[in-house]
Scaffold this active site. Sequence first.
Site: not given
Length: 209
Positions: A120, A138
């Site tokens: 991420k 996310d």
Amino acid sequence: MNKEKTKRVLDYFEELYPDAHCELNHRNVFELLVAVMLSAQTTDKKVNQITPGLFEKYPKVSDLANASLEELQDQIKVIGLYRNKAKNLKAMAQELVENYQGEVPCTRKELESLPGVGRKTTNVVLSVGFNVPAFAVDTHVERISKRLGFAKKDDTVQDVERKVCRSIERSRWNKAHHQFIFFGRYFCKAQNPNCKECHLYDMCKEKRK
DNA sequence: ATCCCGAGGG
DNA sequence: CCCTCTGGAT
């Protein structure tokens, strides 16, 4: 997700959030990387409250690399996971100094090999920092993607990333990413989503009230 | 009690 | 896959 529904979603997001952008304050790629690493399990707002003091105390990469762990922990304590984050920040900065001349690398492989930097964080640094197409998933993006039907309820974050990227053309990934975030953060919230105002309610998999 | 721009280890 | 790390807001 089919083309028509994807277009509906993107058009709506464009209408709601034409100026969606990264809300983590940063002045360069290194500060961005640090801010994203700090942002795990906390809000951008909290991160923005501590980064000015952090970068004042550690202006250069080498300053962070040589930081005392205890002082670094104190500096970031008000956000969560501070022991891991302090350890990772210092180790990350040390690697930049040792292996990258103090610069943040711009390839996925190199970024993801840094301590405390996962999929991420890598995607955010690539897209926001280097303007390379990447779609970071996310907590907000995952929730929105599942509610709107880009992905299924028990898909992993990797599944979500793959499916959303397949539905949206590459040139729109970076902008769409932030629009997903804004929609998730300010409209389709985890608790108390604004369902009665939502134009996409008919295609929602959760359909709250 | 749940959630917030996760990563690493088991 | 699961768990842990963490504090503050809601």
